[in-house]
Write an enzyme that holds these catalytic residues in place. Structure first.
Site, short mmCIF file in Angstrom:
data_model
loop_
_atom_site.label_atom_id
_atom_site.label_comp_id
_atom_site.label_asym_id
_atom_site.label_seq_id
_atom_site.Cartn_x
_atom_site.Cartn_y
_atom_site.Cartn_z
N THR A 28 23.62 39.15 -55.49
CA THR A 28 25.06 39.28 -55.30
C THR A 28 25.51 40.59 -55.92
OG1 THR A 28 27.22 38.22 -55.52
CG2 THR A 28 25.69 37.85 -57.35
N GLU A 29 26.35 41.33 -55.20
CA GLU A 29 26.62 42.73 -55.58
C GLU A 29 27.39 42.86 -56.88
OE1 GLU A 29 27.49 41.28 -52.69
OE2 GLU A 29 29.45 41.96 -51.97
N ASN A 30 27.97 41.78 -57.38
CA ASN A 30 28.64 41.88 -58.68
C ASN A 30 27.66 41.77 -59.85
OD1 ASN A 30 28.59 39.19 -57.58
ND2 ASN A 30 29.70 38.52 -59.38
N SER B 179 23.53 47.62 -59.21
CA SER B 179 23.55 46.68 -58.10
C SER B 179 23.71 47.40 -56.76
CB SER B 179 24.70 45.69 -58.29
OG SER B 179 24.60 44.66 -57.34
N ASN C 132 21.15 39.30 -49.45
CA ASN C 132 22.54 39.36 -49.90
C ASN C 132 23.40 38.60 -48.90
OD1 ASN C 132 25.39 40.52 -49.88
ND2 ASN C 132 24.60 41.43 -51.75
#
Lengths: 212, 230
Positions: free
Chosen positions: A44-46, A85, A22
């Protein structure tokens, strides 16, 4: 290479093949440029595992990274919602989080989300990543633009987590957390141990592998 | 089969002053922009909004904020909306900051009948001040209560006429959880297809969560501008 590129290149040398990574915004986004050919998986955290470099000819406004910048979709990519996520993050399924920091201290705490005296109006995923990634690599310029130290004995800005950052990589040096303290494991070309000492209040030992 | 399809105006009419409203989206990406556009002309105020950001400055939910309709915002990142920061400083807007993963989980819990949960995220930081904590296995965890709302306004990609939903790339974000956590769930979609046309394996949100469907008239453009069809 400029200082940020030097940092990114050094970070790349610490990443194992097949890692799920990440990337934070800023210097971390330069790291993929220096990874050797091979398989790495960017999260990616989205909500995407399999971030690829942007194809300028095929920009999709609904395909973005956590900095809301358009990105590409890798072969083998998958999409998921925010709760999944962050379950990946909090649950320890992300191998490496590479992030920026404003300060880091002798206890291994970092500060990267708020500045005293300024409004505290955003945290995003910073705290979750610190909490859950298997390895945390902090990238930062060794001092501020004004020349202030950022590697301190104790953070003066609010800390992001009680979790210790595993590696701190600046354009001058690399520090590795060893049980209860940082160890200086690398000094960049053009810098001496004295340079590092003068610009670092964070307490550290010097690896026996480093020679004067 | 009940007809769930309504107009953006009918959707906007369902929102009342003082209500708590979840709004999907990561900035404008995956945000119900057509319904929000219709809400611009409605005389509501005192809304509490649960949304990761409050849209972008003057756009999407940011426009609703600009109009003074929102009195409180619960989310993870308001830094990028300078207007939200300014209104907060002027005392016109209350902000409640929750780490992004905790926000997502609190929405999921809200829809799943779980009143609260513990997370290590934020333990020992300023955001945990005044919050209940508990030790598990020698580590400190912070209690977070679930989130609920009177209305959830969300964005999906395709719906069938029953209300089964699929999503599009990173426009999915908070929408599937919000679909479960709102009392009344209104979904803006790019396309409505007959029942049976969606692959059952591809459906992310089953229809039982969905009350109303609105066909989107908004297109998010490169650079974050929005084009509305009349």
């Amino acid at each position: 290479m400029n200082p940020k590129q030097i940092i990114a290149q050094k970070v790349a040398s610490h990443i194992e093949p097949y890692a799920v990574i990440n990337l934070g915004i800023g210097i971390p986004t330069l790291v993929p440029n220096y990874l050797e050919e091979g398989d790495y998986y960017f999260h990616t955290e989205n909500g995407l595992l399999g971030v690829a470099e942007l194809d300028e000819a095929n920009v999709d406004p609904q395909l973005v990274n956590a900095g809301k910048l358009p990105v590409g979709e890798d072969i083998g990519a998958s999409y998921f919602h925010s709760a999944d996520s962050f379950a990946m993050i909090r649950g320890g399924h992300i191998d490496v989080a590479i992030l920026g920091a404003l300060q880091v201290d002798s206890k291994g705490h970092i500060a990267n989300w708020a500045i005293p005296g300024k409004d505290i109006v955003g945290v995003g995923g910073a705290m979750d990543l610190l909490e859950g990634a298997k390895q945390v690599i902090v990238t930062m310029l060794h001092t501020s633009k004004e020349g202030d130290q950022k590697l301190l004995d104790e953070c003066t800005f609010p800390i992001t987590s009680e979790r210790v950052a595993d590696l701190i990589i600046t354009e001058r040096a690399t520090f590795k957390w060893q049980e209860d303290h940082y160890e200086l494991i690398e000094v960049s070309e053009g810098y001496t141990l004295q340079h590092i000492e003068q610009s670092t209040s964070l307490q550290y030992t010097i690896s026996p592998l480093i020679k004067e | 089969m009940r007809n769930k399809v309504i107009t953006p105006e009918e959707a906007a009419d369902m929102i009342q002053s003082g209500q708590t409203m979840m709004v999907g989206g990561f900035g404008l990406i995956g945000s119900p922009l057509t319904i929000l556009k219709a809400l611009e002309s409605r005389a509501v105020d005192g809304l509490t909004v649960i949304s990761n950001n409050v849209g972008e400055e003057g756009r999407g939910l940011g426009r609703i904020l600009q109009q003074g309709k929102i009195s409180k915002a619960i989310g993870s990142y308001f830094t990028s909306n300078r207007e939200a920061v300014r209104m907060y400083n002027e005392g016109k807007l209350q902000l409640q900051l929750i780490p992004q993963g905790t926000l997502a989980e609190a929405l999921r819990a809200g829809g799943a009948g779980i009143p609260a949960f513990y997370t290590s995220t934020s333990a020992g930081t300023k955001l945990a001040e005044g919050k209940e904590v508990k030790q598990f296995g020698g580590k400190t965890y912070v209690l977070q209560e679930a989130l609920h709302a009177d209305v959830a306004l969300i964005k999906a990609h395709q719906a069938d006429e029953l209300g089964n939903l699929t999503y599009y790339k990173t426009a999915r974000n908070f929408n599937p959880m919000m679909a479960t956590a709102g009392q009344k769930v209104i979904v803006e979609v790019d396309e409505i297809v007959p029942v049976g046309e969606l692959d059952p394996e591809a459906i992310v949100t089953p229809h039982l969560y969905v009350d109303y469907l609105v066909l989107s008239k908004a297109t998010l453009l490169e650079g974050g501008q929005v084009r509305y069809e009349s």
